[in-house]
Design an enzyme around this catalytic site. Structure first.
Site, PDB file in Angstrom:
ATOM      1  CD  GLU A   1      34.564  32.624  35.525  1.00 41.11           C
ATOM      2  OE1 GLU A   1      35.628  32.131  35.936  1.00 41.11           O
ATOM      3  OE2 GLU A   1      33.438  32.334  35.983  1.00 41.11           O
TER       4      GLU A   1
ATOM      5  NE  ARG B   1      48.028  33.466  38.660  1.00 41.26           N
ATOM      6  CZ  ARG B   1      46.811  33.266  38.170  1.00 41.26           C
ATOM      7  NH1 ARG B   1      46.531  32.203  37.464  1.00 41.26           N
ATOM      8  NH2 ARG B   1      45.851  34.151  38.399  1.00 41.26           N
TER       9      ARG B   1
ATOM     10  CE  LYS C   1      39.059  36.942  37.113  1.00 38.75           C
ATOM     11  NZ  LYS C   1      38.405  36.569  35.863  1.00 38.75           N
TER      12      LYS C   1
END
Ligand code: ATP
Ligand code: MG
Length: 569
Positions: free
Chosen positions: A37, A263, A273
């Site tokens: 994104e 992850r 982020k």
């Protein structure tokens, strides 16, 4: 095989699934995607997904799309779109012609939303976000149906079209999939699939005021692109039933399979982020590419070679369980490459002047220095030597303790590639600080060895004063002073106040003028460094990438011992 290459036989549960899908003929090739994104810069965690998706495509002669998942215009910016592409390329991956944007599919996605409505599988809900939350139920209690759940198809269609036409304000209505308010999986309790957002989109401008949610956009975009395996992190595991439900209920052109993996987490940093944006916005760091940041742009600016990240990802491997990787392993991967590839130079970060009293005034000479003992093909260079030199302040002690073998009054040491020198006199300033050493050299030891076979206990690095480049050197420590920032409280409170130490007036050997950003060098005895992007010919600036001391072996042994004890106990 060197550590530089991905092991050809590298395997893990995802690669096994893909191999068997290819073997069984379920797929003839593989198509993967990396779907960031564009709401921030990429961090080292993203490289796990990048290496996996692009790696699998390369290994199987398939393709990997770089898809911008741009469904939330409130947080997304062109700057991020550019930066992400630069970072993926820097890591060494290429999407070819397969650069895509979810926003390119808005019209198709909208059509599928109407299809759901027409089939009685979606409805427009007038409840507020808060009411929807309150109706959702809990892990132990089912949800309550919205009073609008059974709206007739025509009314839903009309309202949804009016949502698109801009008749309603943000939050006034949403479109929800009609699945199961009693499902054990909260994601299946009529998830919101469209929301009203009167906001200009970086790519579609004002064309839309309704936007699909991640859940509605992602799988359908995968299907449009004929993605075979949609690889994502574990937090999407609970979304998989919804992913599959939508694929089954829509006339999509293919049926991708979502597979989740753990992850990448690293100690002493944050990989989110949202948190990184906060560090930038609140000025705790000097931008997204601050060399202390775990962003790919920060890591690049610091001077880390991209192969170190790829090697780290290989070593960590793929798992279905979350774990935290010690930052020391990353540093180990960096050193492994730089020890092999980086040329050696001499630089003095905390200079102390040395005058060689028996060296003729006004004269100088050039000595041969090996560029890289690990790589004979790197050759050698000339290093100027003269009457005045700099050595590291720490390499001298007036009153040395027992284990200090470096320079002290009356003691002889070797200057690397040069001569043996003996300290005869210590000059101090009014404050009593040592400001200069007066030494003599033994001309017979030229090159670093004594013809009479006498030994010295230390070899020091040095720089000729007349030829030295004056430089700024930035020494970085961990951005956070604890292993798990934010574990008890706000992560910002765990920032390390000493994460940056700037040394000005460092002295560099003149050949360092030839290094530019992205070119790594070992400063002998000190660590690996690279010029910062701020560096100029007038004012060189070097970043310390990593020190020489590798703590990874020690940590690994400790972990092995603990595991052994665990077994015994
Ligand atoms: P963040 O939590 O940092 O905001 P994100 O998951 O929201 O990350 P996206 O832009 O959605 O960021 O991520 C793109 C892809 O990268 C996703 O498929 C995501 O699963 C993956 N990814 C993000 N962080 C990690 C990580 N730490 N380790 C492995 N993959 C990651
Ligand atoms: Mg995300």
């Amino acid at each position: 095989m060197t550590t530089n290459e991905t092991p050809a036989e590298s395997t893990d549960f995802i690669r096994e699934i893909i191999r068997s899908d290819l073997a069984s003929g379920k797929h003839r090739g593989t198509v993967t995607r990396f779907p960031p994104e564009p709401n921030g810069y990429l961090h080292i965690g993203h490289s796990k997904s990048i290496c996996l998706n692009f790696g699998i495509a390369a290994e199987n002669g398939g393709r990997c799309h770089l898809r911008f998942d741009d469904t939330n215009p409130m947080k997304e910016e062109m700057e991020y779109i550019e930066a992400i592409q630069k970072d993926v390329r820097w890591l060494g991956f290429d999407w070819g012609d397969d650069l895509t944007f979810t926003s390119d599919y808005f019209e198709q996605l909208y059509g599928w939303a109407e299809e759901l409505i027409e089939n009685g599988d979606a409805y427009v809900d007038d409840l507020t976000a808060e009411e929807i939350r309150a109706h959702r139920g809990t892990l132990t209690e089912p949800g309550t149906p919205s009073p609008y759940r059974d709206r007739p198809v025509d009314e839903n269609l009309d309202l949804f079209r009016r949502m698109r036409a801009g008749e309603f304000a943000n939050g006034e209505r949403v479109l929800r999939a009609k699945i199961d308010m009693a499902s054990g999986n909260i994601n299946m309790r009529d998830p919101v699939i469209y929301r009203i957002l009167h906001a200009a989109h970086p790519r579609t401008g004002d064309a839309w005021c309704i936007y699909p949610t991640y859940d509605f956009a992602h799988g359908q975009s995968d299907a449009i692109e004929h993605i075979t395996h949609s690889l994502c992190t574990l937090e999407f595991e609970d979304h998989r039933p919804l992913y599959d439900w939508l694929i089954q209920h829509l006339s999509v052109p293919s049926a991708p399979r979502q597979i989740e993996f753990a992850r990448l987490n690293l100690t002493s940093t944050v990989l989110s982020k949202r948190k990184l944006l906060r560090l930038v916005q609140e000025g705790h760091v000097d931008g997204w590419d601050d060399p202390r940041m775990p962003t790919l742009s920060g890591i690049r600016r610091r001077g880390v070679p991209p192969m170190a990240i790829r090697n780290l990802i290989d070593r960590v491997g793929l798992a279905k369980r979350d774990s935290v990787v010690d930052y020391a392993l990353f540093e180990h991967c960096i050193r492994e490459i730089l020890n092999r590839d980086a040329e050696r130079r001499m630089a003095v970060l905390n200079p102390l002047k040395v005058v060689i009293t028996n060296y003729p005034e006004g004269e100088s000479e050039e000595l041969d220095a090996v560029n890289n003992p690990e790589d004979p093909s790197a050759g050698s260079r000339k290093v100027p030597f003269g009457r005045e030199l700099y050595i590291e302040s720490d390499d001298f002690m007036e009153d040395p303790p027992k284990k200090f073998f470096r320079l002290a009054p009356g003691r002889e040491v070797r200057l690397r590639y040069a001569y043996f020198v003996t300290c005869n006199e210590v000059v101090k300033n009014a404050a009593g600080e040592v400001v200069e050493l007066r030494c003599t050299y033994d001309p017979a030891t030229r090159g670093g060895d004594a013809p009479d076979g006498r030994k010295v206990k230390a070899t020091l690095h040095w720089v000729s004063a007349a030829d030295a480049l004056d430089a700024e050197v930035r020494l970085y420590g961990h951005l956070f002073e604890v292993e798990n920032p934010g574990a008890d409280g706000d992560f910002v409170d765990d920032l390390n106040p000493e994460s940056l130490e700037i040394r000005s007036h460092c002295k560099l050997e003149p050949s360092l003028a030839g290094f530019g950003p992205g070119e790594q060098v070992q400063f002998e005895r000190l660590g690996y460094f690279a010029p910062d992007q701020d560096s100029t010919a007038e004012k060189p600036v070097f970043n310390r990438i990593v020190t020489l001391r590798d703590t990874w072996d020690r940590i690994r042994k400790q972990q092995a011992n603990q595991a052994q004890e665990g077994k015994r106990g």
